[in-house]
Design a protein around this motif. Structure first.
Motif, PDB file in Angstrom:
ATOM      1  N   LYS A  87      -2.369 -92.053  14.609  1.00  0.00           N
ATOM      2  CA  LYS A  87      -1.876 -93.402  14.342  1.00  0.00           C
ATOM      3  C   LYS A  87      -0.518 -93.312  13.627  1.00  0.00           C
ATOM      4  O   LYS A  87      -0.241 -92.312  12.962  1.00  0.00           O
ATOM      5  N   PRO A  88       0.286 -94.347  13.724  1.00  0.00           N
ATOM      6  CA  PRO A  88       1.581 -94.321  13.016  1.00  0.00           C
ATOM      7  C   PRO A  88       1.418 -94.050  11.516  1.00  0.00           C
ATOM      8  O   PRO A  88       2.282 -93.396  10.915  1.00  0.00           O
ATOM      9  N   GLU A  89       0.339 -94.514  10.937  1.00  0.00           N
ATOM     10  CA  GLU A  89       0.116 -94.294   9.500  1.00  0.00           C
ATOM     11  C   GLU A  89      -0.224 -92.845   9.159  1.00  0.00           C
ATOM     12  O   GLU A  89      -0.303 -92.486   7.986  1.00  0.00           O
ATOM     13  N   ASP A  90      -0.412 -92.000  10.169  1.00  0.00           N
ATOM     14  CA  ASP A  90      -0.603 -90.569   9.930  1.00  0.00           C
ATOM     15  C   ASP A  90       0.730 -89.836   9.748  1.00  0.00           C
ATOM     16  O   ASP A  90       0.743 -88.646   9.423  1.00  0.00           O
ATOM     17  N   THR A  91       1.819 -90.536   9.950  1.00  0.00           N
ATOM     18  CA  THR A  91       3.139 -89.928   9.798  1.00  0.00           C
ATOM     19  C   THR A  91       3.346 -89.446   8.372  1.00  0.00           C
ATOM     20  O   THR A  91       3.196 -90.205   7.418  1.00  0.00           O
ATOM     21  N   ALA A  92       3.657 -88.156   8.232  1.00  0.00           N
ATOM     22  CA  ALA A  92       3.819 -87.546   6.910  1.00  0.00           C
ATOM     23  C   ALA A  92       4.202 -86.082   7.082  1.00  0.00           C
ATOM     24  O   ALA A  92       4.170 -85.553   8.202  1.00  0.00           O
ATOM     25  N   ILE A  93       4.523 -85.462   5.976  1.00  0.00           N
ATOM     26  CA  ILE A  93       4.631 -84.003   5.943  1.00  0.00           C
ATOM     27  C   ILE A  93       3.253 -83.478   5.577  1.00  0.00           C
ATOM     28  O   ILE A  93       2.652 -83.929   4.598  1.00  0.00           O
ATOM     29  N   TYR A  94       2.755 -82.539   6.368  1.00  0.00           N
ATOM     30  CA  TYR A  94       1.437 -81.981   6.156  1.00  0.00           C
ATOM     31  C   TYR A  94       1.554 -80.595   5.523  1.00  0.00           C
ATOM     32  O   TYR A  94       2.327 -79.754   5.996  1.00  0.00           O
ATOM     33  N   TYR A  95       0.752 -80.392   4.484  1.00  0.00           N
ATOM     34  CA  TYR A  95       0.765 -79.141   3.738  1.00  0.00           C
ATOM     35  C   TYR A  95      -0.629 -78.517   3.725  1.00  0.00           C
ATOM     36  O   TYR A  95      -1.618 -79.226   3.556  1.00  0.00           O
ATOM     37  N   CYS A  96      -0.673 -77.194   3.854  1.00  0.00           N
ATOM     38  CA  CYS A  96      -1.927 -76.502   3.603  1.00  0.00           C
ATOM     39  C   CYS A  96      -1.836 -75.857   2.223  1.00  0.00           C
ATOM     40  O   CYS A  96      -0.739 -75.610   1.706  1.00  0.00           O
ATOM     41  N   ALA A  97      -2.995 -75.580   1.646  1.00  0.00           N
ATOM     42  CA  ALA A  97      -3.030 -75.058   0.296  1.00  0.00           C
ATOM     43  C   ALA A  97      -4.274 -74.210   0.081  1.00  0.00           C
ATOM     44  O   ALA A  97      -5.312 -74.459   0.705  1.00  0.00           O
ATOM     45  N   VAL A  98      -4.158 -73.254  -0.816  1.00  0.00           N
ATOM     46  CA  VAL A  98      -5.270 -72.385  -1.192  1.00  0.00           C
ATOM     47  C   VAL A  98      -5.882 -72.906  -2.490  1.00  0.00           C
ATOM     48  O   VAL A  98      -5.174 -73.090  -3.485  1.00  0.00           O
ATOM     49  N   ALA A  99      -7.182 -73.155  -2.454  1.00  0.00           N
ATOM     50  CA  ALA A  99      -7.858 -73.663  -3.645  1.00  0.00           C
ATOM     51  C   ALA A  99      -7.996 -72.568  -4.706  1.00  0.00           C
ATOM     52  O   ALA A  99      -8.030 -71.377  -4.396  1.00  0.00           O
ATOM     53  N   LYS A 100      -8.088 -72.997  -5.945  1.00  0.00           N
ATOM     54  CA  LYS A 100      -8.372 -72.065  -7.027  1.00  0.00           C
ATOM     55  C   LYS A 100      -9.748 -71.431  -6.817  1.00  0.00           C
ATOM     56  O   LYS A 100     -10.588 -72.003  -6.122  1.00  0.00           O
ATOM     57  N   ILE A 101      -9.951 -70.277  -7.400  1.00  0.00           N
ATOM     58  CA  ILE A 101     -11.236 -69.602  -7.269  1.00  0.00           C
ATOM     59  C   ILE A 101     -12.362 -70.516  -7.772  1.00  0.00           C
ATOM     60  O   ILE A 101     -13.415 -70.633  -7.159  1.00  0.00           O
ATOM     61  N   VAL A 102     -12.114 -71.157  -8.893  1.00  0.00           N
ATOM     62  CA  VAL A 102     -13.066 -72.111  -9.443  1.00  0.00           C
ATOM     63  C   VAL A 102     -12.390 -73.471  -9.466  1.00  0.00           C
ATOM     64  O   VAL A 102     -11.381 -73.654 -10.145  1.00  0.00           O
ATOM     65  N   TYR A 103     -12.907 -74.389  -8.707  1.00  0.00           N
ATOM     66  CA  TYR A 103     -12.313 -75.716  -8.639  1.00  0.00           C
ATOM     67  C   TYR A 103     -13.380 -76.757  -8.937  1.00  0.00           C
ATOM     68  O   TYR A 103     -14.569 -76.512  -8.786  1.00  0.00           O
ATOM     69  N   ARG A 104     -12.925 -77.929  -9.364  1.00  0.00           N
ATOM     70  CA  ARG A 104     -13.856 -79.014  -9.661  1.00  0.00           C
ATOM     71  C   ARG A 104     -13.806 -80.087  -8.580  1.00  0.00           C
ATOM     72  O   ARG A 104     -14.807 -80.410  -7.955  1.00  0.00           O
ATOM     73  N   ASP A 105     -12.652 -80.643  -8.386  1.00  0.00           N
ATOM     74  CA  ASP A 105     -12.490 -81.720  -7.427  1.00  0.00           C
ATOM     75  C   ASP A 105     -11.458 -81.307  -6.395  1.00  0.00           C
ATOM     76  O   ASP A 105     -10.253 -81.372  -6.652  1.00  0.00           O
ATOM     77  N   TYR A 106     -11.911 -80.910  -5.235  1.00  0.00           N
ATOM     78  CA  TYR A 106     -10.984 -80.400  -4.228  1.00  0.00           C
ATOM     79  C   TYR A 106     -10.116 -81.486  -3.610  1.00  0.00           C
ATOM     80  O   TYR A 106      -9.270 -81.194  -2.772  1.00  0.00           O
ATOM     81  N   HIS A 107     -10.316 -82.726  -3.983  1.00  0.00           N
ATOM     82  CA  HIS A 107      -9.441 -83.808  -3.531  1.00  0.00           C
ATOM     83  C   HIS A 107      -8.134 -83.826  -4.315  1.00  0.00           C
ATOM     84  O   HIS A 107      -7.170 -84.479  -3.902  1.00  0.00           O
ATOM     85  N   SER A 108      -8.099 -83.129  -5.433  1.00  0.00           N
ATOM     86  CA  SER A 108      -6.942 -83.165  -6.331  1.00  0.00           C
ATOM     87  C   SER A 108      -5.973 -82.028  -6.058  1.00  0.00           C
ATOM     88  O   SER A 108      -6.381 -80.880  -5.906  1.00  0.00           O
ATOM     89  N   VAL A 109      -4.680 -82.341  -6.024  1.00  0.00           N
ATOM     90  CA  VAL A 109      -3.653 -81.320  -5.817  1.00  0.00           C
ATOM     91  C   VAL A 109      -3.673 -80.287  -6.931  1.00  0.00           C
ATOM     92  O   VAL A 109      -3.231 -79.153  -6.751  1.00  0.00           O
TER      93      VAL A 109
END
Length: 125
Positions: A87-109
Motif C-alpha cells: 500500500k502507499p502507506e508502506d512507503t518508507a526506508i526499511y531497516y533490519c536489526a540484530v536484537a540484544k542477547i537479552v531483550y524485553r520489548d522487541y517492538h522497541s528500537v
C-alpha cells in the motif's frame, strides 16, 4: 561486530510485492533474534516484524499482519521480509536489526544493537 546490508527495495505499484533481504557479516546471527523496522519521512522509526533465532516464532505490526512475512536462513546468515499487497502507506526506508542477547520489548528500537543502512521502498497509488 556485525554488519548488516539490506537490499531488494524499489518502486512498486499498490498491490505489488517486494522481497527484502538483510545479509549479515562479521559473525553469525543464527543465535540472535532479528527485526525489521521502517521509517517514513517525518515519522519515527517503527516496528514491522520480528523473528526469534530459531525462526519458529514471529510477530508483526498490526498494519502489516497478513501481508508481510519474515523469514531467516541461518545457513546464509540472512533474514528476509516478503511484502505482498503493498500500500502507499508502506512507503518508507526499511531497516533490519540484530536484537540484544537479552531483550524485553522487541517492538522497541532500544532493544537492538546493530542496524543496517536501510533500503527505500516506495509504493505508488
Amino acid at each position: 561486530q556485525v554488519q548488516l546490508v539490506e537490499s531488494g527495495g524499489g518502486l512498486v505499484q499498490a498491490g505489488g510485492s517486494l522481497r527484502l533481504s538483510c545479509a549479515a557479516s562479521g559473525r553469525s546471527v543464527s543465535t540472535v533474534a532479528m527485526g525489521w523496522f521502517r521509517q517514513a519521512p517525518g515519522k519515527e522509526r517503527e516496528f514491522v516484524a520480528f523473528i526469534r533465532r530459531s525462526g519458529g516464532n514471529t510477530d508483526y505490526a498490526d498494519s502489516v499482519k497478513g501481508r508481510f512475512t519474515i523469514a531467516r536462513d541461518n545457513a546464509k546468515n540472512t533474514v528476509y521480509l516478503q511484502m505482498n499487497s503493498l500500500k502507499p502507506e508502506d512507503t518508507a526506508i526499511y531497516y533490519c536489526a540484530v536484537a540484544k542477547i537479552v531483550y524485553r520489548d522487541y517492538h522497541s528500537v532500544d532493544e537492538y544493537d546493530y542496524w543496517g543502512q536501510g533500503t527505500q521502498v516506495t509504493v505508488s497509488s
